[in-house]
Design an enzyme around this catalytic site. Sequence first.
Site, PDB file in Angstrom:
ATOM      1  N   LYS A   1      35.223  16.930  36.808  1.00  0.00           N
ATOM      2  CA  LYS A   1      35.489  15.506  36.529  1.00  0.00           C
ATOM      3  C   LYS A   1      34.133  14.831  36.392  1.00  0.00           C
ATOM      4  CE  LYS A   1      35.687  11.711  37.947  1.00  0.00           C
ATOM      5  NZ  LYS A   1      34.867  10.666  37.249  1.00  0.00           N
TER       6      LYS A   1
ATOM      7  N   GLU B   1      19.437   1.726  48.429  1.00  0.00           N
ATOM      8  CA  GLU B   1      19.182   2.471  47.191  1.00  0.00           C
ATOM      9  C   GLU B   1      19.443   1.512  46.033  1.00  0.00           C
ATOM     10  OE1 GLU B   1      22.031   5.483  45.781  1.00  0.00           O
ATOM     11  OE2 GLU B   1      20.308   6.701  45.200  1.00  0.00           O
TER      12      GLU B   1
ATOM     13  N   CYS C   1      18.135  10.564  41.324  1.00  0.00           N
ATOM     14  CA  CYS C   1      18.238  10.663  42.787  1.00  0.00           C
ATOM     15  C   CYS C   1      16.925  11.130  43.392  1.00  0.00           C
ATOM     16  CB  CYS C   1      19.353  11.616  43.169  1.00  0.00           C
ATOM     17  SG  CYS C   1      19.012  13.277  42.607  1.00  0.00           S
TER      18      CYS C   1
ATOM     19  N   PHE D   1      26.867   9.609  36.898  1.00  0.00           N
ATOM     20  CA  PHE D   1      26.492   9.255  35.521  1.00  0.00           C
ATOM     21  C   PHE D   1      25.067   9.662  35.172  1.00  0.00           C
ATOM     22  CE2 PHE D   1      24.561   5.547  37.585  1.00  0.00           C
ATOM     23  CZ  PHE D   1      23.404   5.395  36.834  1.00  0.00           C
TER      24      PHE D   1
ATOM     25  N   SER E   1      27.071   8.480  44.899  1.00  0.00           N
ATOM     26  CA  SER E   1      26.517   7.592  45.917  1.00  0.00           C
ATOM     27  C   SER E   1      27.034   7.996  47.307  1.00  0.00           C
ATOM     28  CB  SER E   1      26.933   6.155  45.602  1.00  0.00           C
ATOM     29  OG  SER E   1      28.339   6.084  45.527  1.00  0.00           O
TER      30      SER E   1
ATOM     31  N   GLU F   1      32.835   8.864  34.158  1.00  0.00           N
ATOM     32  CA  GLU F   1      33.533   8.220  33.050  1.00  0.00           C
ATOM     33  C   GLU F   1      32.576   7.385  32.185  1.00  0.00           C
ATOM     34  OE1 GLU F   1      33.562   7.645  36.199  1.00  0.00           O
ATOM     35  OE2 GLU F   1      34.075   5.582  36.764  1.00  0.00           O
TER      36      GLU F   1
HETATM   37  P1  NAD Z   1      29.286   7.113  42.058  1.00  0.00           P
HETATM   38  O1  NAD Z   1      29.357   7.470  43.496  1.00  0.00           O
HETATM   39  O2  NAD Z   1      29.673   5.738  41.651  1.00  0.00           O
HETATM   40  O3  NAD Z   1      30.215   8.109  41.192  1.00  0.00           O
HETATM   41  C1  NAD Z   1      30.132   9.503  41.333  1.00  0.00           C
HETATM   42  C2  NAD Z   1      31.462  10.114  40.921  1.00  0.00           C
HETATM   43  O4  NAD Z   1      32.473   9.625  41.797  1.00  0.00           O
HETATM   44  C3  NAD Z   1      31.890   9.749  39.508  1.00  0.00           C
HETATM   45  O5  NAD Z   1      32.463  10.874  38.897  1.00  0.00           O
HETATM   46  C4  NAD Z   1      32.898   8.631  39.723  1.00  0.00           C
HETATM   47  O6  NAD Z   1      33.888   8.592  38.728  1.00  0.00           O
HETATM   48  C5  NAD Z   1      33.512   8.992  41.049  1.00  0.00           C
HETATM   49  N1  NAD Z   1      33.942   7.802  41.805  1.00  0.00           N
HETATM   50  C6  NAD Z   1      33.454   6.544  41.707  1.00  0.00           C
HETATM   51  N2  NAD Z   1      34.093   5.727  42.554  1.00  0.00           N
HETATM   52  C7  NAD Z   1      34.997   6.473  43.218  1.00  0.00           C
HETATM   53  C8  NAD Z   1      35.958   6.193  44.233  1.00  0.00           C
HETATM   54  N3  NAD Z   1      36.099   4.961  44.742  1.00  0.00           N
HETATM   55  N4  NAD Z   1      36.719   7.195  44.681  1.00  0.00           N
HETATM   56  C9  NAD Z   1      36.583   8.436  44.186  1.00  0.00           C
HETATM   57  N5  NAD Z   1      35.687   8.758  43.223  1.00  0.00           N
HETATM   58  C10 NAD Z   1      34.902   7.802  42.739  1.00  0.00           C
HETATM   59  O7  NAD Z   1      27.797   7.458  41.587  1.00  0.00           O
HETATM   60  P2  NAD Z   1      27.120   7.137  40.190  1.00  0.00           P
HETATM   61  O8  NAD Z   1      26.849   5.678  40.114  1.00  0.00           O
HETATM   62  O9  NAD Z   1      27.861   7.790  39.086  1.00  0.00           O
HETATM   63  O10 NAD Z   1      25.747   7.934  40.357  1.00  0.00           O
HETATM   64  C11 NAD Z   1      24.629   7.411  41.021  1.00  0.00           C
HETATM   65  C12 NAD Z   1      24.583   7.870  42.455  1.00  0.00           C
HETATM   66  O11 NAD Z   1      24.559   9.299  42.505  1.00  0.00           O
HETATM   67  C13 NAD Z   1      23.313   7.413  43.171  1.00  0.00           C
HETATM   68  O12 NAD Z   1      23.664   7.025  44.474  1.00  0.00           O
HETATM   69  C14 NAD Z   1      22.455   8.669  43.197  1.00  0.00           C
HETATM   70  O13 NAD Z   1      21.515   8.729  44.238  1.00  0.00           O
HETATM   71  C15 NAD Z   1      23.504   9.719  43.358  1.00  0.00           C
HETATM   72  N6  NAD Z   1      22.998  11.023  42.942  1.00  0.00           N
HETATM   73  C16 NAD Z   1      22.658  11.898  43.937  1.00  0.00           C
HETATM   74  C17 NAD Z   1      22.153  13.127  43.600  1.00  0.00           C
HETATM   75  C18 NAD Z   1      21.785  14.105  44.664  1.00  0.00           C
HETATM   76  O14 NAD Z   1      21.479  15.233  44.339  1.00  0.00           O
HETATM   77  N7  NAD Z   1      21.794  13.756  45.942  1.00  0.00           N
HETATM   78  C19 NAD Z   1      21.990  13.488  42.251  1.00  0.00           C
HETATM   79  C20 NAD Z   1      22.353  12.563  41.273  1.00  0.00           C
HETATM   80  C21 NAD Z   1      22.863  11.328  41.638  1.00  0.00           C
END
Ligand code: NAD
Length: 497
Positions: A174, A382, A282, A150, A227, A177
């Site tokens: 994808k 985090e 991040c 997000f 994450s 959401e």
């Molecule tokens: P998230 O892991 O909750 O979601 C990421 C994606 O995975 C979304 O598209 C979501 O719909 C999908 N998703 C969520 N739950 C899922 C599940 N159980 N099974 C399969 N897919 C699932 O992350 P977020 O809250 O959207 O974003 C924040 C996180 O992203 C933080 O941990 C941040 O550090 C990380 N991030 C990392 C970088 C990097 O370059 N390392 C960059 C941006 C964000």
Amino acid sequence: MTDHLTHWIDGRPWQGTAARTGDVYDPATGEVTKVVDFASAADVDQAVAAARRAFGEWGTATLTRRMQVLFAFRELVNTHKEQIAELITAEHGKVLSDALGEVSRGLEVVEFACGNAHLLKGGYSEGVSTGVDVYSIRQPLGVVGIISPFNFPAMVPMWFFPIAIAAGNTVVLKPSEKDPSAALLLADLWSQAGLPDGVFNVVHGDKEAVDALLTHPDVASISFVGSTPIAKYVYETGTAAGKRVQALGGAKNHMLVLPDADLELAADSAVNAGFGSAGERCMAISVLVAVEPVADDLVAAIAGRMSTLRTGDGRRGCDMGPLVTSVHRDKVASYVAAGEEAGATLVVDGRLVEPDGAAAGFWLGPTLFDHVTPEMSIYTDEIFGPVLSVVRVATYEEGLELINSHPYGNGTAIFTCDGGAARKFQQEVQVGMIGVNVPIPVPMAYYSFGGWKASLLGDTHAHGAEGFHFFTRGKVVTSRWPDPSHGGINLGFPTHG
Ligand code: NAD
């Protein structure tokens, strides 16, 4: 009346079959402004089928043709950047200037991908044996999947899809959401740029859509950002299904301040990198490691600057916006409570913020803890919010050990006026992206973005030369054209003497 968002498949909005939808909020008002369809496995299958059909033409399109579409897309994103930024602010909450910055960083990758003709060059060795030449070529993978978080609804997908498309792949994205609109506008801009239908598709949704992509036999690769627990799941499931996977995970970025540092610069940087985008980056700094005796002065300088920050609606020229959802705001606030309970000194309490925005917005102001110790949850986890922790250490070595012991290794920074100390740090620290007197060292598009340890699963970082490498696979051709010097029969293993 809320807007209804649906998927983008085969060059047009595409009504899915799924019964499930998700609410999209304006975090600054707390209101549901849109409803987004969640894709079923059947919807994902439609998107993959469209991408597969499109690969027939796009995978063999000339480099010049692809480059022309990329140039047109670059111009369109540039002329629509305010509109993209407004969508991001309306769904993510980050302030408009920050949203514009994200679009600019995404544009850099499009510009880099315009150099596809250079980046897809192979090698050529003439005369490895008598009359024999060897050369290498790189070819697209086919249909590639991108799953994004997000916090950067435009930039993170743009780390991947310009390069994937420049290399001849077709894409199913994808997006999160929570803020799905930017991806749909980008899809429309691709169509306007002349990208053939089906080369770029967007499916919305949650785990069901992700699982369908991870296991779909016609999806060749997965680029995931999110994450770490989900990154691990994606990496394990995708690779078990035979796919190439790069999965970028979470972070806990430390900023090490040595006693000889410019403390004014360090304080500015800690505030900018700690609270920009409400800490939902991040590459945000979430731990400041102060090598004594600078901690008292630094904490005072940071707290002073924090008192001038204005938290509020991102459309009103504030410094910091709301958090993305009320659930996330409450989770971050629970960490503030846990830090207090664990005995850290709460210097500035963001729960007391008076925002310039609607009462129902998802507010939490900038928060500063001092005297944080490594076993506290505000240090280990985090948090992904506007919470900055100061840990005091006696020496450089102690600070380095702290950083290297942390499971995450995304970004870090050192603040010092000593070049030798900075050089030692860049050599010794176990982190993928390092800033020297620069707090958020996000690499330019022509370098690659990625962390170490729990911050990245897989071998390949995002964009730069590694991006082209990820989205292509190599072939090596050993060739001989018949000539009068035919070598005769020899059953020995070929050596090139
Ligand atoms: P998230 O892991 O909750 O979601 C990421 C994606 O995975 C979304 O598209 C979501 O719909 C999908 N998703 C969520 N739950 C899922 C599940 N159980 N099974 C399969 N897919 C699932 O992350 P977020 O809250 O959207 O974003 C924040 C996180 O992203 C933080 O941990 C941040 O550090 C990380 N991030 C990392 C970088 C990097 O370059 N390392 C960059 C941006 C964000």
